[in-house]
Design a protein around this motif. Structure first.
Motif, PDB file in Angstrom:
ATOM      1  N   THR A   6     -25.070   7.591 -19.598  1.00  0.00           N
ATOM      2  CA  THR A   6     -24.761   7.963 -21.161  1.00  0.00           C
ATOM      3  C   THR A   6     -26.425   7.481 -21.890  1.00  0.00           C
ATOM      4  O   THR A   6     -26.787   6.219 -21.523  1.00  0.00           O
ATOM      5  CB  THR A   6     -24.081   7.227 -22.055  1.00  0.00           C
TER       6      THR A   6
ATOM      7  N   GLN B 234     -22.330  17.479 -18.942  1.00  0.00           N
ATOM      8  CA  GLN B 234     -21.624  16.338 -19.552  1.00  0.00           C
ATOM      9  C   GLN B 234     -20.689  17.018 -20.541  1.00  0.00           C
ATOM     10  O   GLN B 234     -19.662  16.519 -20.975  1.00  0.00           O
ATOM     11  CB  GLN B 234     -22.360  15.360 -20.179  1.00  0.00           C
TER      12      GLN B 234
ATOM     13  N   LEU C 115     -17.174   9.427 -19.695  1.00  0.00           N
ATOM     14  CA  LEU C 115     -18.569   9.805 -18.857  1.00  0.00           C
ATOM     15  C   LEU C 115     -18.933   8.763 -17.733  1.00  0.00           C
ATOM     16  O   LEU C 115     -19.211   9.107 -16.811  1.00  0.00           O
ATOM     17  CB  LEU C 115     -19.803   9.888 -19.709  1.00  0.00           C
TER      18      LEU C 115
END
Length: 250
Positions: free
Chosen positions: A51, A64, A44
């Motif tokens: 995050t 995501q 990510l």
């Protein structure tokens, strides 16, 4: 025949070799559920995503989810290859395969994060009957598509559906009376004892979700659940009761 077990393993390939040796050497049937949190966070970040966590769970916006699924699916294939090379032919699955894990959104605040609603046990039983080891990535499926499921929660749901004992392998030796003293391990705890230890602060921090996952497995039909450190010889030791903390219903 040796006891069939559901084992939840981490998703770190760097730490997987010894653990895969253990799984490969175990003489009984296994169903495995794997995580992958650190690798998901790494990818990510590479993709420029932020995050965030809410109540210990990764917030997973729709944009995501594709990255989460990609990482977990790839990890599963790599772990399955490692097991197969060790003489335990394994098949990597996600909830998409034969609708293995149907799920529901847990909380709108979390985005595409789910809870298991139903496990397609027929698929898992058929794989076991043919000598294959199912290796499950915690991806569920609802009518809108894939959902990210906490690996411990998914493991508890699968163990319960199959009525198998659940073994949660982690980085600690079990539930400890004194977190600084590994020799203070509880060999066995009942549900009511766990609840008291949470209330008085003995069980705290990262151990709370682990014992909650064990209780979730019991709630769904597992006969017992053990939290233990993933070290050499761990599965026979768990069955013998000499390592880890076994959580039982009464």
């Amino acid at each position: 025949m040796e006891q069939a077990l559901l084992v939840k393993i981490g998703g770190s390939l760097r730490e997987a070799d010894e653990l895969l040796d253990e799984m490969g050497a175990y003489p009984g049937p296994l169903v495995l559920v794997h995580g992958g949190g650190p690798k998901i966070g790494e990818w990510l970040g590479r993709m420029g995503f932020e995050t965030r966590f809410h109540n210990g769970l990764r917030v997973t916006p729709l944009e995501q989810m594709e990255v989460v699924e990609m990482v977990l699916t790839t990890l599963g294939k790599q772990l399955a290859e490692g097991l197969s090379r060790r003489g335990r032919p394994a098949v990597a699955l996600t909830g998409r395969d034969a609708r293995l894990l149907t799920a529901e959104v847990k909380d709108a605040v979390l985005g595409r994060v789910g809870e298991v609603a139903e496990v397609n046990t027929d698929v898992l039983q058929k794989l076991l009957q043919t000598g294959l080891t199912p290796l499950i990535a915690p991806i569920g499926l609802d009518e809108q598509g894939p959902l990210n499921i906490n690996a411990d929660t998914a493991a508890g749901a699968v163990a319960g559906a199959l009525h198998l004992p659940a073994v949660f392998l982690t980085d600690v030796v079990g539930v400890l009376r004194n977190p600084q003293d590994p020799s203070s391990r509880f060999a066995q705890l009942s549900r009511s004892q766990v609840q008291v230890l949470i209330q008085d602060g003995t069980i705290s921090g990262g151990m709370i979700p682990k014992v909650e996952a064990a209780l979730n497995a019991l709630d769904r039909g597992a006969p017992w659940a053990t939290i233990a450190k993933g070290t050499r010889g761990i599965l026979p030791a768990v069955l013998a009761g000499t390592k880890g903390t076994r959580v039982v219903g009464k």
